[in-house]
Structures are given as structure tokens and as C-alpha cells.
Write an enzyme that holds these catalytic residues in place. Sequence first.
Site, mmCIF file in Angstrom:
data_model
loop_
_atom_site.group_PDB
_atom_site.id
_atom_site.type_symbol
_atom_site.label_atom_id
_atom_site.label_comp_id
_atom_site.label_asym_id
_atom_site.label_seq_id
_atom_site.Cartn_x
_atom_site.Cartn_y
_atom_site.Cartn_z
ATOM 1 C CG HIS A 130 -0.269 0.046 2.540
ATOM 2 N ND1 HIS A 130 0.348 -1.050 3.081
ATOM 3 C CD2 HIS A 130 -0.129 1.052 3.450
ATOM 4 C CE1 HIS A 130 0.845 -0.747 4.268
ATOM 5 N NE2 HIS A 130 0.579 0.534 4.514
ATOM 6 C CG ASP A 132 1.410 5.182 4.729
ATOM 7 O OD1 ASP A 132 0.911 4.045 4.831
ATOM 8 O OD2 ASP A 132 2.471 5.515 5.280
ATOM 9 C CG HIS A 280 4.887 0.998 3.328
ATOM 10 N ND1 HIS A 280 4.353 2.141 2.758
ATOM 11 C CD2 HIS A 280 4.251 0.854 4.519
ATOM 12 C CE1 HIS A 280 3.450 2.661 3.569
ATOM 13 N NE2 HIS A 280 3.355 1.891 4.637
ATOM 14 N NE ARG A 295 2.206 6.591 9.500
ATOM 15 C CZ ARG A 295 1.065 6.124 9.009
ATOM 16 N NH1 ARG A 295 1.041 4.931 8.450
ATOM 17 N NH2 ARG A 295 -0.034 6.833 9.078
#
Length: 304
Positions: A130, A132, A280, A295
Site C-alpha cells: 500500500h 499511505d 510498503h 510513525r
Amino acid sequence: MLLSRSQTVEIGGHSIEFGPRGMRRCADGFESRPYTQFELRPVTPYIGVEIHGVDLRDPSAEVIDELRRALLEWKVVFFRDQQITGAQHRDFARHWGELEIHPLLPQGEVPEVVHFERGEDNPGTENIWHIDVTWQKRPPLGSVLRALEVPPAGGDTLWADMGNAYDCLPDAIKERIEGKVAVHDFVPSFGRAMSPEKLEQMQEMFPPVEHPIVRTHPETGRKTLFVNSLFTTHIPDIDPVEGAALLRQLVDQAKVPDFQCRFRWQPNSIAFWDNRATQHYAASDYFPHRRVMERVAILGDVPA
């Protein structure tokens, strides 16, 4: 210049490509200069580099300038042994712009920091390729992910270079997708766990959006493939059956190992990736062990 010596054979009615692919690390015209502020150790020739000799708690302006260039050149940069706080994590990411406060993920002690805690009671679900937050009009420029606790083995993250993924598409496919858009939506992923009332509320706030299938990177000028398995739902203005088959072919480009790098996490490791140029995948192979990450995402522009 793209050089390709790959070969194609027909096996069982399917075309199988093998041999060296026509790949490049940078867009034509990108100036790759020596780095003087730190040491680089490439993970692969095209994507991913470990950076050594940097303390992210208080980087100088010269270090930040070279890190900007390294991120554009390598698409994802890695750091080891960075014992930073949540506030320092946030402040490092701020060098790249305004930060995202994610509307659907749990926050850490600092509002801009998303906290991921996976283990026996909450197994990892990020094992899908995917990009983000493509369901927003301005997907993130990039994300800075740090490891707080890692399993004894497994839990690696992989990144795919979507510039090379685009470059290596057949010319006929490139012509077919030129100028076309795809629809991105949070509902097939985040929406599955929502109550009907919550889902309706979030759909009003975040309706589906269209992004170009091939976006041009705003800083490097490189064309990248900008569809993903998690959030891209369909290609409008095309026969649904044909569109679904085309979309499957496009998202499968991220799965080609030649386009990928893989990072083995350690406590206090950090990965910083360009969300405009990569996809990723977090391997969920460590159950029932714990994996705790945090994150920070940097707001990006409208894909063009």
C-alpha cells in the site's frame, strides 16, 4: 538511460519475464553528487540506503539538506540506534513540512505520532502492499517510522520502487493508462471495522477521491505508478471487468522483488520513506510476539 536484457517466454499460456530489467535509481537529469555529512550503505542498487553517522535528535541544516537529496535519490532511508523521544521524532519530520494527524489511527503521547502495538491480542494487519492514505486528496509526502519493540525474528518491512515499477511496464499498458485516473477509498480497509453510524459519518468527511494512475513526482519529475491494493478500488470510465483486470496487473507490479528492498528492524531503528515514490508492506510473520512502532507522516501535495 534505460537498459534492458530481460527475456520473455510463454509457459502455460502466460508470459514470464526474466533476466535483468531496465531499471534506474534516479530520473533522467537528476544530479547524484557525493554526500559529505554522513556515510551511505545501499541496501540495493536502486532503492533503500542505510545512513550512518547522523544523530536525528539535533541534525544540522547541512545534514537536513543532504538527507533531502538522499530521500529523493534512494526513496527510503534507514537509521540505526536513534534513541529519540516522541517529540524529537515529530520535530525531525517537521523539517519536511506540515504534519498529518491521522483521523483513523491511534495517537501516541504526541498528537502527530501514530502508535502501532501488535502482539498476541492484536496481530499485525499491515501485510498488504500500500501507499499511505491515498484516500485523501493530499496523501502524505512521506512517513518516518521508528521501532520501539521488535520480535526476536520476523516483522521486516519491504518497500517497492514505483518509478521502476512504472518504467518496466509494457509500452502497451503505459499507453492504456496514460492520463487515466483511479478511485481511492478507505471503506474496504478501515471501514470494515466501523459501525454503520460511524462509517456514514466518516464517508461524509472522507468521500472517495480520484488520483492519476501515473503521477509525476513533484520534486524529481519522475513518473511513478500510483495505485495500490489497499485503497484503490476501481478505474472509472472503463469496462468494469477490463478495469479490474488492468488494476490487478498494475498493483501486482509492487510484488516484483527486483523493485524492492527489505529492512530488518532493531530497537531504535528508523525508516523514512517517500510516499510519492514507493509502496510498503509490513510482514506479519511474528505472531504471537510483540512489535511496537510509532510513525509520523508529512502532508503532501495533490497528485498530478
